[in-house]
Enzyme design. Structure first.
Site, short mmCIF file in Angstrom:
data_model
loop_
_atom_site.label_atom_id
_atom_site.label_comp_id
_atom_site.label_asym_id
_atom_site.label_seq_id
_atom_site.Cartn_x
_atom_site.Cartn_y
_atom_site.Cartn_z
N LYS A 1 -18.52 -53.39 -32.06
CA LYS A 1 -19.92 -53.14 -31.69
C LYS A 1 -20.87 -53.96 -32.56
CE LYS A 1 -18.78 -48.64 -29.76
NZ LYS A 1 -18.85 -47.16 -29.81
N GLN B 1 -20.28 -42.87 -34.16
CA GLN B 1 -18.97 -43.05 -33.54
C GLN B 1 -18.20 -41.72 -33.50
OE1 GLN B 1 -18.01 -45.86 -32.05
NE2 GLN B 1 -16.08 -44.96 -31.40
N ASP C 1 -26.21 -43.99 -26.75
CA ASP C 1 -24.90 -43.55 -26.26
C ASP C 1 -25.05 -42.62 -25.05
OD1 ASP C 1 -22.44 -44.41 -27.21
OD2 ASP C 1 -22.63 -43.28 -29.09
N1 GUN Z 1 -15.83 -42.65 -28.93
C1 GUN Z 1 -15.23 -43.04 -27.79
N2 GUN Z 1 -16.11 -43.63 -26.97
C2 GUN Z 1 -17.29 -43.62 -27.60
C3 GUN Z 1 -18.59 -44.09 -27.24
O1 GUN Z 1 -18.85 -44.64 -26.17
N3 GUN Z 1 -19.55 -43.91 -28.18
C4 GUN Z 1 -19.31 -43.31 -29.36
N4 GUN Z 1 -20.33 -43.15 -30.20
N5 GUN Z 1 -18.14 -42.84 -29.72
C5 GUN Z 1 -17.13 -43.00 -28.83
#
Ligand code: GUN
Length: 291
Positions: A50, A94, A117
């Site tokens: 990311k 995350q 998100d």
């Molecule tokens: N864990 C698995 N997929 C995601 C996501 O799209 N965003 C975040 N923040 N954590 C995740």
């Protein structure tokens, strides 16, 4: 035919980069805070990807790293600081968080205007009632993959396998929504669904987000269906330097010969999740700069 998620994700990242460049020229580049608690190996690799995507798109990233034993109060204080920071347009925490932390309370603490998100109850509620919102990245990426592959869900039967908050429930809502990329008839299957195959065989569009390899084999797919594999499973592979390889939830080779279109793992949905995060961050920045 295989849906090339890497190629479509690159197109979306290029669009986000163009929008980010415009914001930067106007004096305020978009910014994304990336919060990682602990050192879960999969989370570490997602977070690194990311941050690399931010750099490639001209989005400032603000890495926040907390130890696995960080308290709820510490994490809430960090979120409050990021909510108040004008250079931060988007906040990503995350998931999953280490045990002992209340994930939902952390998500609720994020300013919905920075919820790139799309996991805040306000964002998900707006999605369900058809208001403009931040759509969770993986579900948004799935719909973009379909549309940019020439598949309009309108009038089709979409079957979703898996009811997680991150993928299954929001993608079902998105596909059913009265909007572009929606208007499908949606069936949501899960671990309590008896005879899963009886449902999947009726799908024109099959989205598999069960988190288990081998969930869908060729006999469970209608000939000509479009199959989207959201699974990311690490299976041991001594032939690889890493000691593992990634497989999806779908038996790719067998299903590819039955389906009209199928996404590979890796290189299907995965790159789209990050591309949509870039796109949501640019959207947050634009909205926050509106007079
Ligand atoms: N864990 C698995 N997929 C995601 C996501 O799209 N965003 C975040 N923040 N954590 C995740």
């Amino acid at each position: 035919m295989i849906i090339d998620g890497k190629k479509i994700a690159a197109e979306i990242r290029a669009e986000a980069a163009a929008a980010a460049a415009e914001l930067s020229r106007a004096g305020a580049p978009p910014g994304l805070a990336v919060v990682l608690v602990g050192d879960n190996p999969a989370s570490l690799s997602y977070v690194a990807a990311k941050e690399r995507a931010c750099a490639a798109c001209g989005i400032r990233s603000f890495p926040v790293r907390l130890p696995a034993d960080a308290t709820q109060e510490r994490l809430l204080a960090e979120v409050a600081r990021l909510n108040a920071d004008p250079a931060v347009d988007g906040i990503l925490v995350q998931l999953p968080l280490p045990r002992g932390l209340d994930e939902q309370a952390i998500i609720r603490a994020i300013d919905p205007a920075k919820d790139v998100d799309g996991f805040h109850p306000v964002s998900l509620g707006r999605l369900v009632i058809g208001l403009d919102t931040f759509v969770p990245c993986t579900p948004a990426g799935i719909v973009e993959l379909l549309l940019r592959s020439g598949v309009d869900p309108a009038g089709k039967h979409a079957v979703v396998v898996g009811r997680s908050n991150i993928v299954g429930k929001p993608v079902a809502a998105l596909l059913a929504r009265k909007a572009r990329g929606g208007n499908a008839t949606v069936t949501l299957c899960h671990t309590a669904t008896p005879d899963l195959a009886a449902f999947t065989r009726t799908a024109d569009i099959l989205v598999v987000a069960a988190g288990r390899p081998g969930t869908v084999g060729a006999g469970m797919v209608k000939p000509g269906a479009v199959v989207i594999d959201v699974g990311v499973n690490r299976v041991p592979d001594p032939a690889r330097a890493s000691g593992y390889r990634l497989v999806g939830d779908v038996d790719f080779d067998a299903v590819a010969s039955v389906a009209s279109l199928v996404t590979p793992v890796p290189g299907g949905v995965g790159p789209m999740t990050i591309a949509m995060l870039m796109s949501n961050t640019v959207k947050a920045a634009r909205l926050r700069r509106r007079p």
